[in-house]
Design an enzyme around this catalytic site. Sequence first.
Site, PDB file in Angstrom:
ATOM      1  N   CYS A 127       9.695  -6.538 -21.085  1.00 26.36           N
ATOM      2  CA  CYS A 127       8.511  -6.039 -20.858  1.00 26.36           C
ATOM      3  C   CYS A 127       8.091  -6.106 -19.290  1.00 26.36           C
ATOM      4  O   CYS A 127       6.991  -6.074 -18.930  1.00 26.36           O
ATOM      5  CB  CYS A 127       7.403  -6.942 -21.670  1.00 26.36           C
ATOM      6  SG  CYS A 127       7.609  -8.621 -21.159  1.00 26.36           S
ATOM      7  N   HIS A 187       0.856  -1.119  -0.113  1.00 22.72           N
ATOM      8  CA  HIS A 187      -0.095  -0.085  -0.019  1.00 22.72           C
ATOM      9  C   HIS A 187       1.023   1.381   0.038  1.00 22.72           C
ATOM     10  O   HIS A 187       0.524   2.253  -0.555  1.00 22.72           O
ATOM     11  CB  HIS A 187      -0.994   0.002   1.315  1.00 22.72           C
ATOM     12  CG  HIS A 187      -2.279  -0.873   1.017  1.00 22.72           C
ATOM     13  ND1 HIS A 187      -3.071  -0.467  -0.267  1.00 22.72           N
ATOM     14  CD2 HIS A 187      -2.757  -1.654   1.776  1.00 22.72           C
ATOM     15  CE1 HIS A 187      -4.065  -1.054   0.007  1.00 22.72           C
ATOM     16  NE2 HIS A 187      -3.807  -2.196   1.111  1.00 22.72           N
TER      17      HIS A 187
HETATM   18  C1  PEP Z   1       7.150 -10.563 -16.152  1.00 23.56           C
HETATM   19  O1  PEP Z   1       7.471 -11.732 -15.591  1.00 23.56           O
HETATM   20  O2  PEP Z   1       8.262  -9.793 -15.986  1.00 23.56           O
HETATM   21  C2  PEP Z   1       6.166 -10.307 -16.997  1.00 23.56           C
HETATM   22  C3  PEP Z   1       5.935  -9.159 -17.622  1.00 23.56           C
HETATM   23  O3  PEP Z   1       4.992 -10.930 -16.827  1.00 23.56           O
HETATM   24  P1  PEP Z   1       3.960 -10.804 -15.713  1.00 23.56           P
HETATM   25  O4  PEP Z   1       4.429  -9.740 -14.886  1.00 23.56           O
HETATM   26  O5  PEP Z   1       2.655 -10.777 -16.045  1.00 23.56           O
HETATM   27  O6  PEP Z   1       4.169 -12.301 -14.652  1.00 23.56           O
END
Ligand code: PEP
Length: 561
Positions: free
Chosen positions: A492, A187
Site C-alpha cells: 500500500c 513542487h
Molecule cells: C507507507 O509507509 O508506505 C505507508 C503506506 O504509510 P504512510 O505513507 O501513510 O506512512
Amino acid sequence: MTTTIYGTPVVQGAAFAPALWVRRPELPAETAPALALEAREPEVSRFLECANTVADNLLNRASHTNGQAAEVLTMTASMATDRAWTKDVSTRIRKGIPAVQAVMAATARFVVMFETAGGVMAERTTDLKDVRDRVIAHLQGTPEPGIPNATEPFILCADDLSPADTAELDPHLCQAIITQLGGPTSHTSIISRQLGIPCIVAVRRLGEIAEGSFVLVDGKDGSITADIDHDAARARVAEDRERAEKVARWTGPATTSDGVRVQLLANVQDAPTSINAAHSGLAEGVGLLRTELAFLNAAIEPSVDEQTVSYANAIEPWKGSKVVFRTLDAGSDKPVAYATLPEEPNPALGVRGIRTTGPHPNVLQNQLDAISIAAMAHPQTEVWIMAPMVSTIPEARWFVSLVRQRCEEFGVNLKAGIMIEVPAAAILIDQFVDIVDFVSLGTNDLTQYTMASDRLSPDLAEYADPWQPAPLALIRRVAEAGVRLGKPVGVCGEAAADPMLACVLVGMGVTSLSMASGAIAGVGAQIAEVSADQCRAAADAVVGAVDPGEARHRARLALGL
Ligand code: PEP
Ligand code: MG
C-alpha cells in the site's frame, strides 16, 4: 555513441526534444562596502518595494491560473513579503549591508532553519531561493529569472524548479521536466503530475546535458538519453503514446495477459471526497484507509460515536468488497495533538504508529470499538484492520488479540493484520505472518528505514527509492513468506502505483496493490500487457542490481517493455 543517465521518475511518459535550461542569475559577491548612514533607510525602502513587486507579480500570475498552480504561486508570493524574512533583511541593511547582500545573507539563514526543520519545510528552501533570485533581479534592474521563452517544443532542465517556474508551463511546449534535485513530493513533482508532463527528478548527472542538445526522456525507467538516433527516439515516443491510449481505455479488473488476477485497491482517507472518488473509479475496494488524516486537525480525540459515523461512511459504499483500516498512525510527519509526544529529538524513530498506544492506550481501544460497531452495521463489506509501524512480535500478538476480542464482543468477522514498514518486521517475517491474517507492505516507510533516508528530503530522493536493491530484497522476503505460509500480502506504499514495479511485486508473490485511485488505470493497463511468468522473471532479474537505475533497466528487459 549514446549516453544514458538516470534519475527518479515521477510522472510516466516519453518525450524527445531539445533540452533548455532554466535561467538562474549569477549571485554577486557575498560582501560589499558598507552603506553610508544616510543611504540605509532609502535602501530598506528600495528593498521592500522590490519584494512587494515580486509578490504582486506572482499574485497577478496566480489570478490568471487555478488549482494547485494558483496555490503555489500565492504561497511563493507570501514568502516574498514574509515578515520574519523582510525584517531580517531590513535589519541587515540598517547595519550598513547593501540590499543585495542582505537578501543573500538573510535567505541563507532561513534556508538553514528550514533544512534543520526537515521534511516539508526543507522542500520550501527552493521556493525561498527563487524569491531571493527574483528580488535580487529587481534590485539590480535585470529581468526576473525563470523558464526560457521558447516557441518550439522543449525539455526543461533545472537544478530544481520553483513553483513560480512551473506554475504556468505550457504542456504543449514543455514536453518533459528533468531536475538535478527535488523529491517525489517537491513542487516540481506536484506541478508536473497536475499538468501530466513526464518528469524525472534527482538526476545527479544532469549537468552533462548541454543546452539545445536533443534528449530522449523516458519516465518509465527514469532514463535520459543523449546522442540517440532521432528515428529510434521518435519511435519510443510513439510507443509511449499508445501506452497512454491503452491506459485511457483500461476498465479492469486487473489480470495479467495470461489471466492471473491481481486485486487493485484504493488508498483513501476517511473524508467523503477521496472515498467517493475511489468508489466511482476503478478500485475493487480500499486497501489502505489512513484513519489518522481525519484526526490531524482535532484538538481532542473524536468520540467513539463520531468515529463510528465516519468509519461507517467509509465502509458503506463497498458492499461485496473489502476495506482495510489502518489504525492511527500518529507521530513523525503526521503529528496528532493528543496522541504524540510534543518534542522528540528524532520523531521518525520515535513514538509513532502503534507505539503511541504506550502513552495513550485508550486511543487504539476506542478506535477498534468504533470500527467494530461500524462493521456490525455493514456486514456485507469485509473489514480488515491493520496496525502501523509494528516492529516486535509481542506488539503483533497483542494487536491481533485486541481485534479477536472485538470479533467476539461485537459478533463481527474482522481480519487482523500488520503493516510491514520497519526492517525488523521484514527480517522476522515468518514469525509475524504466523500470527496475523494478512500483512501489507508500507513501502514508503520500509524504504525510508531500510535506507536510513528521510522520505521527504529533496536531497535523498535516490536513496528513498523503493527500487533500491535493499528494500527490494526485503519486499521479496515478505512476499515469499506470504506465499509459503498461505497468507495475503498487499502493498500500500507508493511502490504499488509505479506500473513497472507493480509487475515486479506481482512476480514476487504480492496479492493486492493499493494506491491513489488515479493511478489504478496505469497499473492495470501495464499488468494486462505482461504474463505471470514475465512478472516472475522481472522479480528474479532485479536481484543483484546495484542501484535503482539498473533494477529498473533489468525489470524492463525481463518484462519486454
Ligand atoms: C507507507 O509507509 O508506505 C505507508 C503506506 O504509510 P504512510 O505513507 O501513510 O506512512
Ligand atoms: Mg507508513
